[in-house]
Write an enzyme that holds these catalytic residues in place. Structure first.
Site, short mmCIF file in Angstrom:
data_model
loop_
_atom_site.label_atom_id
_atom_site.label_comp_id
_atom_site.label_asym_id
_atom_site.label_seq_id
_atom_site.Cartn_x
_atom_site.Cartn_y
_atom_site.Cartn_z
N ILE A 98 37.37 62.85 34.22
CA ILE A 98 36.22 62.29 33.50
C ILE A 98 36.38 60.80 33.24
O ILE A 98 35.42 60.12 32.94
CB ILE A 98 35.99 63.05 32.17
CG1 ILE A 98 37.21 62.94 31.24
CG2 ILE A 98 35.67 64.53 32.44
CD1 ILE A 98 37.00 63.52 29.85
N LYS A 99 37.59 60.28 33.30
CA LYS A 99 37.89 58.85 33.11
C LYS A 99 37.14 58.24 31.93
O LYS A 99 36.64 57.12 32.02
CB LYS A 99 37.63 58.07 34.39
CG LYS A 99 38.54 58.48 35.55
CD LYS A 99 38.44 57.55 36.75
CE LYS A 99 39.33 57.97 37.91
NZ LYS A 99 38.90 59.18 38.61
N ARG A 100 37.05 58.97 30.83
CA ARG A 100 36.41 58.42 29.64
C ARG A 100 37.31 57.35 29.03
O ARG A 100 38.54 57.42 29.15
CB ARG A 100 36.13 59.53 28.61
CG ARG A 100 35.24 60.68 29.11
CD ARG A 100 33.88 60.21 29.58
NE ARG A 100 32.95 61.31 29.80
CZ ARG A 100 32.51 61.71 31.01
NH1 ARG A 100 32.91 61.12 32.11
NH2 ARG A 100 31.63 62.69 31.10
N THR A 125 41.35 62.96 32.41
CA THR A 125 41.75 61.60 32.79
C THR A 125 41.05 60.61 31.86
O THR A 125 39.94 60.85 31.39
CB THR A 125 41.37 61.30 34.25
OG1 THR A 125 39.96 61.46 34.43
CG2 THR A 125 42.11 62.20 35.22
N ASP B 102 34.51 54.50 37.80
CA ASP B 102 35.12 55.14 38.96
C ASP B 102 34.58 54.45 40.20
O ASP B 102 33.71 53.59 40.09
CB ASP B 102 34.82 56.65 38.95
CG ASP B 102 35.97 57.46 39.50
OD1 ASP B 102 36.49 57.10 40.57
OD2 ASP B 102 36.34 58.47 38.88
#
Lengths: 290, 290
Positions: A98-100, A125, B102
């Protein structure tokens, strides 16, 4: 000593190898016979289910890239939730990609969103751009032992040069400072396996750098993207591992779309399994020879 | 010359002032009389609707923080979608505060997710840690004119020191390099107002820095968080603006929870309106006196 989720992941790698199956499922990856008679969300979930059933015993874990599901709106996120539920029922380890990256009350909301309730995952993530207070709100979940995170550290896309590789006046690159800070932060959540509950996303690049990164961050578990479709080889990957553990290696399209190379859409799940096994064995071989 | 969404935002600021109402709506912000007989998602949407109806003519735009909605799972995201739909029907400008970051196919999926379909917004926030190829996939939407982004540049949380403020060997801080790169990237999407479709999230800090940042990045539109609850004053904020435009200033809890200070839960929407007007006028006054 607390047993951490990272210990479970470590054990899975010992037993099943380093493959992380990436469920970056775009609708146009799904063969026609699965789409027929199903809504897009149902088709994606059915595809994922068959991929999971066919690969779980040869994969350490599954990484689900939420962007692909968000792109289909509410219906996509229902498919995302169903996929996570299915993985949890099977006791498979879930990395929610999710790369928050946010701070304070907002970060706590993201933690609640992805460590509890509809979208509960084992690992998520995170992006550290705003600083360590964008990682710190997740620590209470980590210290209880049952959740983990992977912070972006150093990726292998061309843009990695723009920020991650900048040289600082501390005689370190930006990504090295990030890696140092998360190593420091992770001191209170070291698992029995020796790795911590704060892993790092480390893209697969050239040989010398792989050796150096592995040596410098020896108790950091790595989530390694970029295998196959994005160009990383088994030999490259082996250098980021410690005797074949200490990391998982993600492949998404390489596994999900293996059926296209074979031109066997009816057997997409079997093709995925064969590809995962091939990948697992190639990395095992490269580890032995490294 | 293309007319950009940034021109529309600029016009709104001219007409209505710089206030950006932050819809970071936690369930426990919602007064009991709104919660009664409603599901959590319905209650949040009803609260948002009344806040929007009561503030839109004194606010430039609305920033919706998706984390608060994700925390309630599918139900929360339905409330998020409903809130966005409602804002769009009223022709209000929506900044989706999602801070996604991303690359490649994944970034394209995020663009699809938040510039089309269920979660369509006018602007989204982005995190640049992975580099400029995490911003670039949004350009096609920007160049068409109807969408914009705000990249994180320099925030005002304590953790900003960890990465954003690092000194590089290029004699610039990391955030200055980010700001330079997005300025360069935005050259092909400059609006009639002189600002570009790639704005920057710039937290409100001390006076000298505000002046310098405004001067250095003169065609970058700023999304300025941190007013009120997080400590920024009208005088601080004024220095980040150009004659009262060139930025919007977000307040979330300060506006949403104004009713608590007044102890008037029945009048939460009116209290929010009064707070937004107070904020708008305080900043207008500070701009005149700066």
């Amino acid at each position: 000593m607390t047993s951490y989720i990272i210990d479970k992941l470590y054990d899975r790698v010992e037993k099943r190898g380093v493959v992380c199956v990436g469920l970056d499922t775009a609708l146009d990856y799904v063969p026609e016979h699965i789409k027929n008679g199903r809504t897009p969300g149902e088709a994606i979930f059915e595809f994922n289910k068959q991929i999971i059933d066919s690969t779980y015993d040869v994969a350490a874990c599954f990484k689900v890239q939420i962007a692909y599901y968000e792109a289909l709106g509410i219906e996509g996120l229902v498919a995302y939730k169903n996929t996570l539920d299915y993985l949890r029922e099977k006791d498979e380890i879930i990395i929610a990609d999710i790369k928050r990256g946010d701070i304070a009350a907002t970060a706590k909301m993201y933690a609640k969103a992805h460590f509890e309730g509809d979208f509960e995952a084992d690992f998520i993530t995170l992006s550290p751009y705003m600083g360590m207070d964008s990682i710190e709100p997740y620590l209470p979940y980590l210290e209880k032992g049952n959740k983990g995170v992977f912070s972006l550290v150093r990726t292998s896309n061309p843009g990695a040069e723009d920020i991650e590789y900048l040289d600082t006046t501390e005689n370190k690159k930006v990504f090295e400072i990030v890696a140092d800070k998360i190593t420091e932060m992770a001191k209170n959540c070291v698992g029995e396996c020796g790795y911590t509950a704060i892993g790092g996303v480390i893209g697969c690049t050239h040989v010398e750098e792989g050796k150096k990164i592995r040596a410098n961050y020896n108790n950091m578990f790595f989530l390694i993207p970029g295998y196959g479709a994005q160009g990383g080889t088994a030999e490259d990957v082996a250098l980021y591992l410690n005797n074949g553990n200490g990391g998982v290696v993600n492949s998404s399209r390489g596994i999900l779309l293996a059926y296209k190379k074979a031109n066997k859409p009816e057997e997409f799940a079997l093709c995925a399994r064969e590809e995962a096994i091939k990948m697992r064995d190639a990395i095992r071989k490269a580890v032995k020879e490294a």
